[in-house]
Design a protein around this motif. Structure first.
Motif, short mmCIF file in Angstrom:
data_model
loop_
_atom_site.label_atom_id
_atom_site.label_comp_id
_atom_site.label_asym_id
_atom_site.label_seq_id
_atom_site.Cartn_x
_atom_site.Cartn_y
_atom_site.Cartn_z
N ARG A 29 0.85 -1.18 0.00
CA ARG A 29 0.00 0.00 0.00
C ARG A 29 0.89 1.24 0.00
NH1 ARG A 29 -4.69 -2.24 -1.41
NH2 ARG A 29 -5.37 -3.77 0.07
N PRO A 30 0.36 2.40 -0.38
CA PRO A 30 1.18 3.61 -0.52
C PRO A 30 1.76 4.18 0.78
CG PRO A 30 -0.87 3.84 -1.73
CD PRO A 30 -0.97 2.59 -0.94
N TRP A 31 1.15 3.91 1.93
CA TRP A 31 1.62 4.52 3.18
C TRP A 31 1.99 3.47 4.20
CZ3 TRP A 31 2.88 9.44 3.25
CH2 TRP A 31 2.35 10.26 2.26
N CYS A 32 3.08 3.72 4.94
CA CYS A 32 3.60 2.78 5.92
C CYS A 32 3.62 3.40 7.32
CB CYS A 32 5.03 2.38 5.57
SG CYS A 32 5.21 1.69 3.92
N LEU A 33 3.23 2.60 8.30
CA LEU A 33 3.33 3.01 9.70
C LEU A 33 4.71 2.64 10.20
CD1 LEU A 33 2.04 4.02 12.34
CD2 LEU A 33 1.31 1.66 12.75
N ARG A 34 5.40 3.61 10.72
CA ARG A 34 6.77 3.40 11.17
C ARG A 34 6.85 3.70 12.66
NH1 ARG A 34 11.91 6.61 8.72
NH2 ARG A 34 13.02 6.70 10.67
N SER A 35 7.35 2.75 13.41
CA SER A 35 7.56 2.99 14.84
C SER A 35 9.03 2.75 15.13
CB SER A 35 6.68 2.07 15.68
OG SER A 35 6.92 0.72 15.36
N GLY A 36 9.70 3.77 15.58
CA GLY A 36 11.14 3.67 15.81
C GLY A 36 11.91 3.98 14.54
N PHE A 37 13.14 3.52 14.50
CA PHE A 37 14.03 3.81 13.38
C PHE A 37 14.45 2.55 12.63
CE2 PHE A 37 14.69 7.18 16.50
CZ PHE A 37 14.37 8.28 15.73
N THR A 38 13.63 1.52 12.69
CA THR A 38 14.05 0.24 12.13
C THR A 38 13.59 0.01 10.71
OG1 THR A 38 12.09 -0.84 13.04
CG2 THR A 38 14.11 -0.85 14.39
N SER A 70 5.00 7.13 13.25
CA SER A 70 4.83 8.12 12.20
C SER A 70 4.52 7.41 10.89
CB SER A 70 6.10 8.96 12.05
OG SER A 70 7.19 8.13 11.71
N CYS A 71 4.14 8.18 9.88
CA CYS A 71 3.77 7.61 8.59
C CYS A 71 4.74 8.10 7.52
CB CYS A 71 2.35 8.03 8.22
SG CYS A 71 1.12 7.39 9.36
N ILE A 72 5.15 7.19 6.67
CA ILE A 72 6.03 7.53 5.55
C ILE A 72 5.48 6.87 4.29
CG2 ILE A 72 8.09 7.82 6.97
CD1 ILE A 72 8.97 5.03 5.99
N GLU A 73 5.89 7.39 3.13
CA GLU A 73 5.49 6.77 1.87
C GLU A 73 6.22 5.45 1.70
OE1 GLU A 73 4.52 9.10 -1.79
OE2 GLU A 73 5.75 10.58 -0.71
N ASN A 74 5.58 4.53 1.03
CA ASN A 74 6.16 3.22 0.77
C ASN A 74 7.23 3.37 -0.32
OD1 ASN A 74 6.77 0.58 0.20
ND2 ASN A 74 4.65 -0.11 0.19
N ASN A 75 8.48 3.31 0.07
CA ASN A 75 9.59 3.50 -0.87
C ASN A 75 9.62 2.43 -1.95
OD1 ASN A 75 10.49 5.76 0.47
ND2 ASN A 75 11.78 4.59 1.86
N MET A 76 9.17 1.23 -1.63
CA MET A 76 9.17 0.16 -2.62
C MET A 76 8.23 0.49 -3.77
SD MET A 76 10.44 -2.62 -3.64
CE MET A 76 11.15 -3.63 -2.39
N LEU A 77 7.08 1.05 -3.48
CA LEU A 77 6.15 1.41 -4.55
C LEU A 77 6.69 2.55 -5.39
CD1 LEU A 77 2.60 1.16 -2.92
CD2 LEU A 77 3.74 -0.44 -4.45
#
Length: 91
Positions: A26-35, A58-65
């Protein structure tokens, strides 16, 4: 009879695995921490942020897509005959 039940269980397991795998693209990823990107199962930034507020993160764009889109655009450009011009710095 046992064979039919076993086959039904196998089909159900394979279907569940396919659905889980597609949820990661999916286009957006939930990120917790720096992993890394974490769980990429959100279609919109708002969906991701609603979960991030509840769980932290926090939320970031899915770099793979993003990378896949760039690769597809490059393939389409080469297929149409639009090849990259060589860079010549010896003027």
């Amino acid at each position: 009879m046992r064979l039919a039940i076993g086959f039904a269980v196998l089909i159900a397991a394979l279907t569940a695995a396919v659905e889980l795998a597609s949820a990661q693209n999916r286009p957006w990823c939930l990120r917790s921490g720096f992993t890394g990107p974490g769980w990429c199962g959100f279609d919109s930034f708002q969906q991701c942020m609603a979960t991030a507020r509840g769980q932290g993160g926090s939320c970031i764009e899915n770099n793979m897509l993003i990378w896949q889109r760039q690769q597809e655009q490059q393939k389409k450009g080469k297929a149409k005959g639009q090849q990259r011009q060589p860079y010549d710095d010896w003027r």
